[in-house]
Design an enzyme around this catalytic site. Structure first.
Site, PDB file in Angstrom:
ATOM      1  N   LYS A  59     -13.507 -21.068  22.069  1.00 44.06           N
ATOM      2  CA  LYS A  59     -12.204 -21.364  22.682  1.00 44.06           C
ATOM      3  C   LYS A  59     -12.081 -22.857  22.963  1.00 44.06           C
ATOM      4  CE  LYS A  59     -10.542 -18.481  21.870  1.00 44.06           C
ATOM      5  NZ  LYS A  59     -10.867 -17.181  21.336  1.00 44.06           N
TER       6      LYS A  59
ATOM      7  N   ASN B 254       4.445 -15.899   0.869  1.00 43.11           N
ATOM      8  CA  ASN B 254       3.259 -15.980   1.718  1.00 43.11           C
ATOM      9  C   ASN B 254       2.081 -15.473   0.891  1.00 43.11           C
ATOM     10  OD1 ASN B 254       1.338 -15.670   3.801  1.00 43.11           O
ATOM     11  ND2 ASN B 254       2.085 -13.614   4.240  1.00 43.11           N
TER      12      ASN B 254
HETATM   13  C1  F6R Z   1     -10.178 -17.571  17.637  1.00 41.38           C
HETATM   14  C2  F6R Z   1      -9.467 -16.773  16.686  1.00 41.38           C
HETATM   15  C3  F6R Z   1     -10.071 -16.539  15.342  1.00 41.38           C
HETATM   16  C4  F6R Z   1      -9.870 -15.084  14.917  1.00 41.38           C
HETATM   17  C5  F6R Z   1     -10.357 -14.856  13.489  1.00 41.38           C
HETATM   18  C6  F6R Z   1     -10.255 -13.403  13.073  1.00 41.38           C
HETATM   19  O1  F6R Z   1      -9.472 -17.689  18.828  1.00 41.38           O
HETATM   20  O2  F6R Z   1      -8.408 -16.311  16.956  1.00 41.38           O
HETATM   21  O3  F6R Z   1     -11.432 -16.865  15.328  1.00 41.38           O
HETATM   22  O4  F6R Z   1     -10.566 -14.268  15.808  1.00 41.38           O
HETATM   23  O5  F6R Z   1      -9.590 -15.639  12.622  1.00 41.38           O
HETATM   24  O6  F6R Z   1      -8.942 -12.942  13.160  1.00 41.38           O
HETATM   25  P1  F6R Z   1      -8.609 -11.403  13.172  1.00 41.38           P
HETATM   26  O7  F6R Z   1      -9.149 -10.828  14.430  1.00 41.38           O
HETATM   27  O8  F6R Z   1      -7.124 -11.330  13.103  1.00 41.38           O
HETATM   28  O9  F6R Z   1      -9.281 -10.788  11.988  1.00 41.38           O
END
Ligand code: F6R
Length: 624
Positions: free
Chosen positions: A501, A115
């Site tokens: 969304k 990964n």
């Molecule tokens: C939208 C969504 C993405 C995440 C973004 C940041 O529904 O899930 O826009 O919010 O990729 O991700 P994190 O919060 O994990 O840093």
């Protein structure tokens, strides 16, 4: 940004790997594969384009029904006691069977799942090719398989460590060798990797969800350490010296049920509904005066009193929660707040003051750009805090202090309960800050704490009240080619989140605007019938928003108002989605996100789309 799993133990591993991969699908799902080792030293690999269901089909088509043995000729895949698996989100090389993991070396002795990204893979590929390696894919992972095989002389640990020293980038891998039936080796560099210890064997995976049904006992792996897994347990070897590391196991409080759909059609529906519980968990024990909010760091009152600035760095939905957080912190604690898109901030040579507090908001704790922005600020002397949902994630290792949102695993790619939990965490922070700085007197602080306590109940009521009407609305709107979202004040980031969304799971063009900006250009988009969703909740600028609504209505827009004042005649001809009332305008706007999440969910379901795994997206974005 893929999911990896490895298992060595006392049970046939094929189904264990497949089920684990199904739980990792949120990390990527454009291709998948497993390699398993038979006791006679034969490695069987099966790889397929598509998700784990496609991989299952590929395996089923190759394994004769009722057959104990397997067809070596077509690499049918065995069911031995050791194996590795992978679900991919492509970074290097197209989506194809050849590029699917696991990858192996020329002699098929060493198989690997990886990964992340190996940045110097082209250079290594050239060297290995010159030495006779025969590559069959375009991936960086295959380079690692060849490199480990190149160093392998019967000691898999030594070979993996040797290869690790030559790799640049950020990645995690698990490797197996044909002549090592008792041992799996895994390493990581700035990518998630965790070991699970079950009664019947040992696991390694990108996330605990992969093995949670077998064990809740985990061992964290740090960058550069080597995890050596056997049937009876796992040991860690230190980075550099290779000496044994003594580390206590942790018992997680996530149960398996929390990771499953629990009767809902989609994880997204479940997670929208879980918001009340998630927010209650986030706020539990955090609303009293003088609580230490951040694990790992006590913010001294004296420090908070002279705090000059809070800078929030985040991406996507987390960025939107940061925008709501700005209103909360500025209004309650009177500290200036800048909210930055992490990928922009980190490359624009920002001026970073020593006394500013930088807050990285990241659900996964693994988002490359957010981590990059946090590192930049830390490197220039800022105190860096993280708000995250994932224990043991990279953000938690790098931040000076961590505020866990405690929302439980979020499986659906679209973030919902982690958004509301992030806002709740920011509200708890703003409240603590306001108290420490004296900008909230005890009475007002107590009143805000009481409203926050009530928030979970209001979220539950909002889901109950809006689910059915929004389902109807989604049906009525599902043919529309363009959606406009409007908000002002704290309602603006909520409108932005509603548009995000809708875009990400229905693939419909959706744009959000600060309603005051309409006349400066966006109003040209409005045509007769254009649906305009307005966050028209109680706020100091509600009157102005109603004027903006009237302006689009006058141009023929179909206006839908999300409001806690459903009976207000000023809403005119707007269709109304009524939500419950709370006293604080900032928290009021947050309730409005629920019907917007439901709109996206219901429309995507009605359109027959894959709600939980929208195209081109992955839950955790560990690449820039
Ligand atoms: C939208 C969504 C993405 C995440 C973004 C940041 O529904 O899930 O826009 O919010 O990729 O991700 P994190 O919060 O994990 O840093």
């Amino acid at each position: 940004m893929c999911g990896i799993i490895g298992y060595v133990g006392g049970r046939p591993c094929r189904e264990i790997l497949l089920r684990g991969l199904e739980r990792l699908e949120y990390r990527g799902y454009d291709s998948a594969g497993i390699s398993t080792l038979d006791p006679d030293g034969t490695i069987h690999a099966v790889r397929a384009v598509g998700n784990i269901a496609a991989l299952r089909a590929a395996i089923a088509s190759r394994v004769p029904v009722g057959a104990a043995g397997l067809d070596d000729e077509d690499h049918a895949g065995g069911d031995g006691l050791l194996g590795i698996g992978h679900t991919r989100w492509a970074t290097h090389g197209r989506v194809s069977q050849a590029n699917a993991h696991p990858h192996s070396d020329t002699t098929d002795r060493v198989h690997i799942v990886l990964n992340g990204i190996v940045e110097n893979h082209l250079e290594l590929r050239a060297q290995l090719t010159a030495e006779g390696a025969d590559f069959t894919s375009e991936t960086d992972a295959e380079v690692v398989a060849h490199l480990i095989a190149h160093h392998y002389e019967g000691d898999l640990v030594a070979a993996a460590r040797h290869a690790y020293d030559q790799l640049e980038g950020h990645y995690a891998f698990a490797v197996m060798a044909a002549d090592q039936p008792e041992q799996l080796v895994a390493m990581r560099k700035e990518c998630p990797l965790i070991v699970g210890l079950a009664d019947h064997g040992s696991f390694v995976a990108s996330s605990v969800s992969a093995f949670l049904e077998h064990t809740d006992r985990v061992l964290e792996v740090q960058d550069g350490e080597t995890a050596v897994l056997t049937r009876s347990g796992a040991r860690l070897l230190a980075a550099g010296s290779g000496r044994p590391v003594i580390r206590r196991t942790t018992t997680l409080d996530w149960d398996l049920e929390a990771a499953e759909k629990g009767g809902y059609d989609t994880f997204l529906a479940k997670e929208i509904d879980e918001q009340a519980d998630a927010v209650a968990q986030t706020l539990a024990g955090r609303l009293d005066a003088d609580v230490a909010l951040f694990d790992g760091l006590t913010l001294e009152h004296e420090h908070l009193q002279v705090l000059q600035r809070v800078r929030i760095v985040a991406c996507g939905t987390s960025y939107h929660s940061g925008l709501v957080g700005r209103h909360l912190i500025e209004s309650w604690a009177r500290v200036p707040v800048e909210v930055e898109i992490a990928s922009e901030y980190r490359y624009r040579e920002p001026v970073i003051e020593h006394d500013e507090l930088v807050l990285g908001i990241t659900q996964s704790g693994e988002t490359a750009d957010t981590l990059g922005a946090m590192r930049l600020a830390a490197g220039r002397g800022a105190t860096v805090l993280a708000i995250t949902n994932v224990m043991g994630s990279q953000a938690t290792r790098e931040a000076d202090g961590v505020l866990f949102t405690r929302a439980g695993i979020e499986i659906s790619v679209a973030a919902t309960k982690t958004f509301t939990s992030q806002v709740a965490a920011l509200a708890a922070f703003a409240l603590a800050l306001g108290r420490a700085r004296g900008t909230l007197d005890p009475e007002r602080a107590g009143a805000l704490a009481a409203q926050l306590q009530h928030l979970p109940q209001l979220l539950a009521q909002t889901v109950a009240a809006t689910d059915a009407p929004v389902r109807e609305l989604a049906r009525a709107l599902s043919d529309e080619p363009l959606f406009v979202f409007l908000g002002r004040h704290a309602g603006n980031p909520v409108a932005m989140e509603g548009a995000l969304k809708l875009k990400e799971i229905t693939y419909r063009p959706a744009e959000a605007f600060a309603a005051g900006e309409l006349k400066h250009g966006p109003i040209a988009l409005i045509a007769p019938g254009t649906p305009v969703l307005c966050v028209a909740t109680s706020s100091p600028v509600r009157g102005k928003l109603l004027t903006n609504m009237a302006e689009v209505q006058a141009r023929g827009a179909r206006v839908i108002a999300i409001t806690d004042e459903a009976g207000d005649p000023a809403l005119g001809d707007a269709e109304v989605v009524a939500i419950p009332r709370t006293d604080d305008p900032l928290l009021q706007s947050l309730l409005a996100v629920v019907p917007l999440q439901l709109l996206a969910h219901h429309m995507a379901s009605q359109l027959g789309l894959n709600v939980d795994q929208p195209r081109n997206l992955a839950k955790t974005v560990t690449v820039e």
